[in-house]
Design a protein around this motif. Structure first.
Motif, PDB file in Angstrom:
ATOM      1  N   TRP A   1       0.987  -1.235  -0.061  1.00 38.63           N
ATOM      2  CA  TRP A   1       0.031   0.225   0.197  1.00 38.63           C
ATOM      3  C   TRP A   1       1.047   0.845  -0.318  1.00 38.63           C
ATOM      4  CZ3 TRP A   1      -0.180   3.052   4.264  1.00 38.63           C
ATOM      5  CH2 TRP A   1       0.266   3.423   5.580  1.00 38.63           C
ATOM      6  N   GLN A   2       0.569   2.715  -0.608  1.00 39.66           N
ATOM      7  CA  GLN A   2       1.267   3.176  -0.602  1.00 39.66           C
ATOM      8  C   GLN A   2       0.103   4.676  -0.743  1.00 39.66           C
ATOM      9  OE1 GLN A   2       3.929   3.683  -3.863  1.00 39.66           O
ATOM     10  NE2 GLN A   2       5.600   4.772  -2.728  1.00 39.66           N
ATOM     11  N   TRP A   3      -0.046   5.833   0.012  1.00 42.70           N
ATOM     12  CA  TRP A   3      -0.759   7.180  -0.260  1.00 42.70           C
ATOM     13  C   TRP A   3       0.147   7.960  -0.633  1.00 42.70           C
ATOM     14  CZ3 TRP A   3      -4.254   8.363   5.112  1.00 42.70           C
ATOM     15  CH2 TRP A   3      -4.749   9.097   4.108  1.00 42.70           C
ATOM     16  N   ALA A   4       0.142   8.868  -0.612  1.00 39.97           N
ATOM     17  CA  ALA A   4       0.463  10.215  -1.450  1.00 39.97           C
ATOM     18  C   ALA A   4      -0.547  11.366  -0.431  1.00 39.97           C
ATOM     19  CB  ALA A   4       0.784  10.549  -2.563  1.00 39.97           C
ATOM     20  N   LEU A   5      -0.373  12.304   0.136  1.00 44.27           N
ATOM     21  CA  LEU A   5      -1.525  13.144   0.584  1.00 44.27           C
ATOM     22  C   LEU A   5      -0.785  14.334   1.056  1.00 44.27           C
ATOM     23  CD1 LEU A   5      -4.176  13.760   2.204  1.00 44.27           C
ATOM     24  CD2 LEU A   5      -2.299  13.210   3.801  1.00 44.27           C
ATOM     25  N   ASP A   6      -1.539  15.312   0.301  1.00 39.44           N
ATOM     26  CA  ASP A   6      -1.236  16.906  -0.225  1.00 39.44           C
ATOM     27  C   ASP A   6      -2.846  17.611   0.361  1.00 39.44           C
ATOM     28  OD1 ASP A   6      -0.733  19.795   0.046  1.00 39.44           O
ATOM     29  OD2 ASP A   6       0.358  19.289  -2.142  1.00 39.44           O
ATOM     30  N   THR A   7      -2.614  18.089   1.693  1.00 40.92           N
ATOM     31  CA  THR A   7      -4.038  18.696   1.920  1.00 40.92           C
ATOM     32  C   THR A   7      -4.202  19.634   0.894  1.00 40.92           C
ATOM     33  OG1 THR A   7      -2.744  19.575   3.880  1.00 40.92           O
ATOM     34  CG2 THR A   7      -3.654  17.543   4.263  1.00 40.92           C
ATOM     35  N   GLY A   8      -3.226  20.542   0.877  1.00 38.65           N
ATOM     36  CA  GLY A   8      -3.074  22.024   0.245  1.00 38.65           C
ATOM     37  C   GLY A   8      -3.012  23.243   1.278  1.00 38.65           C
ATOM     38  N   ASP A   9      -2.698  22.305   2.632  1.00 36.15           N
ATOM     39  CA  ASP A   9      -2.148  23.269   3.567  1.00 36.15           C
ATOM     40  C   ASP A   9      -1.061  23.106   3.589  1.00 36.15           C
ATOM     41  OD1 ASP A   9      -2.457  25.180   5.694  1.00 36.15           O
ATOM     42  OD2 ASP A   9      -4.484  24.657   6.061  1.00 36.15           O
ATOM     43  N   HIS A  10       0.135  24.024   3.446  1.00 36.12           N
ATOM     44  CA  HIS A  10       1.260  23.597   3.815  1.00 36.12           C
ATOM     45  C   HIS A  10       1.176  23.175   5.228  1.00 36.12           C
ATOM     46  CE1 HIS A  10       2.639  24.753   0.225  1.00 36.12           C
ATOM     47  NE2 HIS A  10       2.214  25.705  -0.085  1.00 36.12           N
TER      48      HIS A  10
ATOM     49  N   CYS B   1       4.218   3.539   9.321  1.00 39.49           N
ATOM     50  CA  CYS B   1       4.084   3.734   7.338  1.00 39.49           C
ATOM     51  C   CYS B   1       5.031   4.428   6.057  1.00 39.49           C
ATOM     52  CB  CYS B   1       3.778   5.402   8.109  1.00 39.49           C
ATOM     53  SG  CYS B   1       2.046   5.305   9.010  1.00 39.49           S
ATOM     54  N   ARG B   2       6.735   4.210   7.419  1.00 39.17           N
ATOM     55  CA  ARG B   2       8.032   4.765   6.005  1.00 39.17           C
ATOM     56  C   ARG B   2       7.343   3.988   4.796  1.00 39.17           C
ATOM     57  NH1 ARG B   2      12.713   3.253   9.335  1.00 39.17           N
ATOM     58  NH2 ARG B   2      11.489   5.291  10.395  1.00 39.17           N
ATOM     59  N   GLY B   3       7.577   4.526   3.834  1.00 36.34           N
ATOM     60  CA  GLY B   3       8.004   4.399   2.756  1.00 36.34           C
ATOM     61  C   GLY B   3       5.786   3.784   2.025  1.00 36.34           C
ATOM     62  N   HIS B   4       4.945   4.273   3.416  1.00 37.22           N
ATOM     63  CA  HIS B   4       3.985   3.595   2.411  1.00 37.22           C
ATOM     64  C   HIS B   4       3.145   5.093   2.576  1.00 37.22           C
ATOM     65  CE1 HIS B   4       4.841  -0.740   2.724  1.00 37.22           C
ATOM     66  NE2 HIS B   4       5.505  -0.690   4.239  1.00 37.22           N
ATOM     67  N   LEU B   5       3.235   5.876   3.752  1.00 38.98           N
ATOM     68  CA  LEU B   5       2.680   7.102   3.669  1.00 38.98           C
ATOM     69  C   LEU B   5       3.157   8.405   3.428  1.00 38.98           C
ATOM     70  CD1 LEU B   5       0.181   8.886   4.295  1.00 38.98           C
ATOM     71  CD2 LEU B   5       1.276   9.370   6.430  1.00 38.98           C
ATOM     72  N   LEU B   6       2.959   8.687   2.092  1.00 40.49           N
ATOM     73  CA  LEU B   6       3.871   9.771   1.896  1.00 40.49           C
ATOM     74  C   LEU B   6       3.180  11.521   1.839  1.00 40.49           C
ATOM     75  CD1 LEU B   6       5.042   7.941  -1.524  1.00 40.49           C
ATOM     76  CD2 LEU B   6       6.223   8.086   0.581  1.00 40.49           C
ATOM     77  N   VAL B   7       3.797  12.187   2.773  1.00 41.40           N
ATOM     78  CA  VAL B   7       3.136  13.526   2.906  1.00 41.40           C
ATOM     79  C   VAL B   7       3.277  14.611   2.037  1.00 41.40           C
ATOM     80  CG1 VAL B   7       2.250  15.792   4.784  1.00 41.40           C
ATOM     81  CG2 VAL B   7       2.335  13.330   5.408  1.00 41.40           C
ATOM     82  N   ASN B   8       3.544  14.961   1.275  1.00 48.45           N
ATOM     83  CA  ASN B   8       3.927  15.488   0.685  1.00 48.45           C
ATOM     84  C   ASN B   8       3.336  17.088   0.108  1.00 48.45           C
ATOM     85  OD1 ASN B   8       2.453  15.860  -2.509  1.00 48.45           O
ATOM     86  ND2 ASN B   8       2.018  13.848  -1.750  1.00 48.45           N
ATOM     87  N   PHE B   9       4.284  18.101  -0.415  1.00 46.82           N
ATOM     88  CA  PHE B   9       4.124  18.952  -0.712  1.00 46.82           C
ATOM     89  C   PHE B   9       3.455  20.201  -2.572  1.00 46.82           C
ATOM     90  CE2 PHE B   9       6.815  19.835   3.732  1.00 46.82           C
ATOM     91  CZ  PHE B   9       5.296  20.584   4.188  1.00 46.82           C
TER      92      PHE B   9
END
Length: 174
Positions: free
Chosen positions: A117-126, A141-149
């Motif tokens: 599983w892999q989930w890339a997430l950008d909420t739109g609010d920095h 979550c390492r390598g699976h959840l990717l919170v990004n900007f």
């Protein structure tokens, strides 16, 4: 005559065991967009966007591909009962208690195995992204959840199960 019955019974048992132990997998990727459910050796179904949404299915040797829009249109143009015709009443089913439904859901969900599983997430609010960013480094979550900007949002996963596990989870009482 008895040997024929024994052979028939053995074939039915083998088919039943095959249905119970054949792996059932679900995979999805929102980047493509694509979702497929596969029951090994029995069949598969997929929803795919390639210019338009299509559903394709295969069961043993039978294949079918249908446009999702045509399927929805067909459902909305069903006959409506005419005035003066008696309506068919359905039996009311007894509602299950929410706690019992939740326990059953947890037992069934616990039978699934997550392969990737892999989930890339950008909420739109920095600021929210900055608060969530440390989650990237948690051990589970390492390598699976990717919170990004960067504005990248997608989910991709592959899970599997077997029919006997689901039936066992429904059968046990906790």
């Amino acid at each position: 005559m008895i040997t024929v019955l024994i052979i028939l019974f053995a074939v039915l048992v083998v088919i039943l065991l095959w249905l119970l132990f054949a792996p059932l997998s679900l995979e999805a990727d929102s980047r493509i967009p694509f979702m497929r459910i596969r029951w090994a050796g029995i069949g598969k179904a997929a929803i795919l966007f390639d210019g338009e949404w299509t559903i394709s299915g295969k069961l043993f040797w039978w294949k079918k591909t249908v446009s999702l829009y045509a399927l929805i249109e067909k459902q909305t143009t069903k006959k409506i009962s005419k005035p003066g015709q008696p309506e068919v009443r359905k039996k009311k089913r007894k509602a299950m208690k929410p706690a019992k439904v939740w326990r059953m859901f947890r037992r069934i969900a616990g039978t699934f195995r997550v392969h990737e599983w892999q989930w890339a997430l950008d909420t739109g609010d920095h600021t929210i992204n900055a608060k969530l960013y440390p989650v990237n480094f948690l051990s589970g979550c390492r390598g699976h959840l990717l919170v990004n900007f960067t504005g990248e949002n997608y989910i991709r996963f592959r899970i599997s199960n077997q029919a006997w596990r689901i039936l066992y989870a429904l059968w046990i009482k906790k």
